[in-house]
Design a protein around this motif. Structure first.
Motif, PDB file in Angstrom:
ATOM      1  N   LEU A 182       1.044  -1.027   0.051  1.00 12.47           N
ATOM      2  CA  LEU A 182       0.006   0.030  -0.125  1.00 12.47           C
ATOM      3  C   LEU A 182       0.856   1.272  -0.046  1.00 12.47           C
ATOM      4  O   LEU A 182       1.696   1.445   0.830  1.00 12.47           O
ATOM      5  N   ILE A 183       0.988   2.141  -1.003  1.00 11.54           N
ATOM      6  CA  ILE A 183       1.790   3.148  -1.166  1.00 11.54           C
ATOM      7  C   ILE A 183       0.897   4.523  -1.493  1.00 11.54           C
ATOM      8  O   ILE A 183      -0.185   4.286  -2.023  1.00 11.54           O
ATOM      9  N   SER A 184       1.539   5.653  -0.975  1.00 18.21           N
ATOM     10  CA  SER A 184       0.911   6.777  -1.106  1.00 18.21           C
ATOM     11  C   SER A 184       1.856   7.365  -2.292  1.00 18.21           C
ATOM     12  O   SER A 184       3.045   7.709  -1.908  1.00 18.21           O
ATOM     13  N   ALA A 201      -2.085  -2.826 -10.309  1.00 13.43           N
ATOM     14  CA  ALA A 201      -2.126  -1.731  -9.227  1.00 13.43           C
ATOM     15  C   ALA A 201      -3.587  -1.237  -9.734  1.00 13.43           C
ATOM     16  O   ALA A 201      -4.128  -1.027 -10.673  1.00 13.43           O
ATOM     17  N   VAL A 202      -3.957  -0.851  -8.329  1.00 12.53           N
ATOM     18  CA  VAL A 202      -5.313  -0.086  -8.401  1.00 12.53           C
ATOM     19  C   VAL A 202      -5.354   1.080  -7.348  1.00 12.53           C
ATOM     20  O   VAL A 202      -4.741   0.880  -6.383  1.00 12.53           O
ATOM     21  N   SER A 203      -6.214   2.228  -7.453  1.00 10.33           N
ATOM     22  CA  SER A 203      -6.382   3.287  -6.531  1.00 10.33           C
ATOM     23  C   SER A 203      -7.015   2.685  -5.537  1.00 10.33           C
ATOM     24  O   SER A 203      -8.041   1.712  -5.526  1.00 10.33           O
ATOM     25  N   VAL A 204      -6.913   3.105  -4.139  1.00  6.90           N
ATOM     26  CA  VAL A 204      -7.612   3.109  -2.971  1.00  6.90           C
ATOM     27  C   VAL A 204      -8.098   4.149  -2.326  1.00  6.90           C
ATOM     28  O   VAL A 204      -7.463   5.169  -2.414  1.00  6.90           O
ATOM     29  N   GLU A 225      -7.839   1.688   6.015  1.00  5.71           N
ATOM     30  CA  GLU A 225      -7.877   0.778   7.358  1.00  5.71           C
ATOM     31  C   GLU A 225      -7.990  -0.562   6.867  1.00  5.71           C
ATOM     32  O   GLU A 225      -7.312  -1.510   7.211  1.00  5.71           O
ATOM     33  N   SER A 226      -9.111  -0.892   5.968  1.00  7.44           N
ATOM     34  CA  SER A 226      -9.581  -2.208   5.526  1.00  7.44           C
ATOM     35  C   SER A 226      -8.402  -2.635   4.842  1.00  7.44           C
ATOM     36  O   SER A 226      -8.033  -4.131   4.657  1.00  7.44           O
ATOM     37  N   LYS A 231      -5.630  -3.907   6.619  1.00  7.04           N
ATOM     38  CA  LYS A 231      -5.680  -5.130   7.628  1.00  7.04           C
ATOM     39  C   LYS A 231      -5.658  -6.304   6.364  1.00  7.04           C
ATOM     40  O   LYS A 231      -5.107  -7.456   6.621  1.00  7.04           O
ATOM     41  N   TYR A 232      -6.131  -6.193   5.205  1.00  8.23           N
ATOM     42  CA  TYR A 232      -6.157  -7.268   4.105  1.00  8.23           C
ATOM     43  C   TYR A 232      -4.565  -7.527   4.021  1.00  8.23           C
ATOM     44  O   TYR A 232      -4.292  -8.575   3.829  1.00  8.23           O
ATOM     45  N   ILE A 233      -3.689  -6.569   3.705  1.00  7.82           N
ATOM     46  CA  ILE A 233      -2.463  -6.742   3.527  1.00  7.82           C
ATOM     47  C   ILE A 233      -1.659  -7.555   4.790  1.00  7.82           C
ATOM     48  O   ILE A 233      -0.837  -8.552   4.263  1.00  7.82           O
ATOM     49  N   LEU A 234      -1.977  -7.033   5.818  1.00  6.93           N
ATOM     50  CA  LEU A 234      -1.432  -7.668   6.859  1.00  6.93           C
ATOM     51  C   LEU A 234      -1.835  -9.073   7.345  1.00  6.93           C
ATOM     52  O   LEU A 234      -0.849  -9.789   7.805  1.00  6.93           O
ATOM     53  N   ARG A 235      -2.872  -9.621   6.586  1.00  5.06           N
ATOM     54  CA  ARG A 235      -3.497 -10.766   6.853  1.00  5.06           C
ATOM     55  C   ARG A 235      -3.303 -11.712   5.813  1.00  5.06           C
ATOM     56  O   ARG A 235      -4.138 -12.842   5.300  1.00  5.06           O
TER      57      ARG A 235
END
Length: 150
Positions: A58-60, A100-103, A109-110, A113-117
């Motif tokens: 997750l990148i900004s 790659a897709v924009s978020v 926050e969701s 969580k998705y990435i960390l799991r």
């Protein structure tokens, strides 16, 4: 002064989806190295995780960065580092392409969580199943299977 924050979910896999990242210890080394490298290159890497054959980030982006340049910097340097340190038995490389897709700001926050799991997530669903799901969800099967004729 300009203020820009464009969130991007970036996913890339190992060459031919080989399970090079086959231990939690190895993944942690690679993820920590990618975090350090990103910080050095002024890449805002909010979250990173993955599984045996892929990584989610997750990148900004700031006002001077592009997705392709960020992907190139992360993938190129990390594969060089993995090979230099002989972290895999065979020569390591990432697949040329990436996803790659924009978020939306409201979904950050969701997404974290998705990435960390990821490890837990991939006990249930394979990476190939996940890719197919993304392709359908975002309409990329249509784009991928469309031939352009002049």
């Amino acid at each position: 002064m300009s203020w820009v924050r464009v969130w991007v979910h970036l996913v890339f896999s190992t060459k031919n989806r080989e399970p090079y990242l086959n231990s939690r210890e190895l993944r942690e080394k690679v993820f920590n190295h990618i975090k350090d490298n990103a910080k050095e290159k002024d890449i805002w890497l909010d979250s990173i995780n993955g599984y045996k054959e892929h990584i989610h980030c997750l990148i900004s982006l700031n006002k001077e960065q592009s997705i392709s340049k960020i992907a190139q910097l992360i993938k190129g340097e990390s594969s060089f580092w993995i090979n230099k340190n002989k972290l895999t038995k065979d020569k390591f490389s990432w697949q040329d392409d990436y996803w790659a897709v924009s978020v939306s700001e409201s979904q950050i926050e969701s997404m974290r969580k998705y990435i960390l799991r990821q490890e837990e997530h991939h006990r249930i669903k394979t990476f190939s199943e996940e890719v197919d799901e993304f392709m359908k969800k975002y309409g990329w099967y249509f784009i991928q299977n469309t031939s352009y004729k002049e």
